[in-house]
Design a protein around this motif. Sequence first.
Motif, short mmCIF file in Angstrom:
data_model
loop_
_atom_site.label_atom_id
_atom_site.label_comp_id
_atom_site.label_asym_id
_atom_site.label_seq_id
_atom_site.Cartn_x
_atom_site.Cartn_y
_atom_site.Cartn_z
N LEU A 10 -17.47 1.27 -11.79
CA LEU A 10 -16.81 2.58 -11.76
C LEU A 10 -16.30 2.88 -10.36
O LEU A 10 -15.17 3.35 -10.19
N VAL A 14 -12.33 3.38 -9.25
CA VAL A 14 -11.80 4.52 -8.49
C VAL A 14 -11.07 4.03 -7.25
O VAL A 14 -9.99 4.53 -6.90
N SER A 17 -7.68 2.53 -8.04
CA SER A 17 -6.69 3.48 -8.54
C SER A 17 -5.83 4.07 -7.43
O SER A 17 -4.78 4.67 -7.71
N TYR A 35 -1.85 8.29 -10.17
CA TYR A 35 -2.24 9.41 -11.03
C TYR A 35 -1.03 10.26 -11.39
O TYR A 35 -0.92 10.76 -12.52
N SER A 246 -6.23 1.16 -13.45
CA SER A 246 -7.48 1.78 -13.01
C SER A 246 -7.36 3.30 -13.02
O SER A 246 -8.29 4.01 -13.45
N ILE A 250 -9.59 5.94 -15.23
CA ILE A 250 -10.33 7.08 -14.70
C ILE A 250 -9.93 8.37 -15.41
O ILE A 250 -10.76 9.21 -15.76
N MET A 253 -11.60 8.41 -18.78
CA MET A 253 -13.01 8.77 -18.65
C MET A 253 -13.18 10.28 -18.50
O MET A 253 -14.05 10.89 -19.13
#
Length: 272
Positions: A10, A14, A17, A35, A246, A250, A253
Motif C-alpha cells: 500500500l 501511494v 501514484s 490523480y 497506482s 488508491i 480504495m
Amino acid sequence: MYIGFVVWPLFMGVQYSFYDWNGVGPATWVGLDNYVKVFSDPYLLGSIRNAFVLIAFFTVIPITAGLMLATLIRSLRPGPFSRASQTILFLPQIIPLAAAGIAWSWMYAQTGAVNEILGWFGLGWFARPWLADYGTALPAVGLIGSWVLTGLCTVLLLTGIGKIDGSLYEAVRLDGAGWWREFFTITLPGLRQEIAVLMTLSVIAALSSFDIIYTSTQGGPGRATLVPALSIYRIGFTQSDVGLASAFGIVLMIMVLLCVLPIQRLSKAGDR
C-alpha cells in the motif's frame, strides 16, 4: 506478514501514484497529475460510474432475494428438502468467478440458453446477444453477480433468522399479526447485523469486480462494462503506466472505504 503483504505494498502504491513510471525505466515526479487525470478522463470516470451501477445488482437484488428465500426456507419443515435447497442455492458461491463468467457468456450468446428459454415462452422477439448489446451488457453482467451472491445472502440470513428468539414470533402471532407484520417487526430488525455484513461484502465485490467482467466481456462492447479494476489492469500491464494505475488503485480504495464505513457506522448505531 500483514506489514509485508498489505502495509508495504500500500505504501509503495501511494509512492508510485506520484510518479510517471513505466515499471522499468527511470521515474519522473509528477505530483498530483495522475490523480487529476483519474477525475478528468471520461473513460476512467465512466468505469467508476459502471461500478456504482453494479452495486444495485451485487447488493440490492441478492439481499432482497436472500431475505425472501431465507424466510421461505424457514417456513418449511426441517428435512432433506430444506437442506437440499440451501445447498443448491449456495453452490454458485463456491464456483470460481472466472468460470461463472465464462459459463454465463455462453448462456447469454445469441444461440445460448437464455434466448432459447425466451423462445419457449414466445418471447423470441426479445432475444439478443446480451453481452454484445450496449444497452444490456452491463445489466447482464450485474445479474451474473446477483446469481453468485444470492446463495451466500440466503444462507447467512437463514442463519441469522435461526438466532432470533422464537418466543418473539409466538408473541406477535398471539397478537394476530400476519406474515408481513411478523417480517417487518421481528425478522428484519433481528437481521440488522447480517444485512450490514452482506452489504459490506457485496459493495466491495461490486466496486472491485474483475473476474466476471474480464472473462465475460473484457469491458466491452466498447467500454460499456469497463470497471475500475479492469481499467487499472489495462493501464498498468498493457499501457505500462504504473503511476496512473497506482493512483486509480488508491482512488478505488478510498471509494470502497467511503461506501463501507457508513454502513458499519449505521449498523453499530442501530444496536445502541
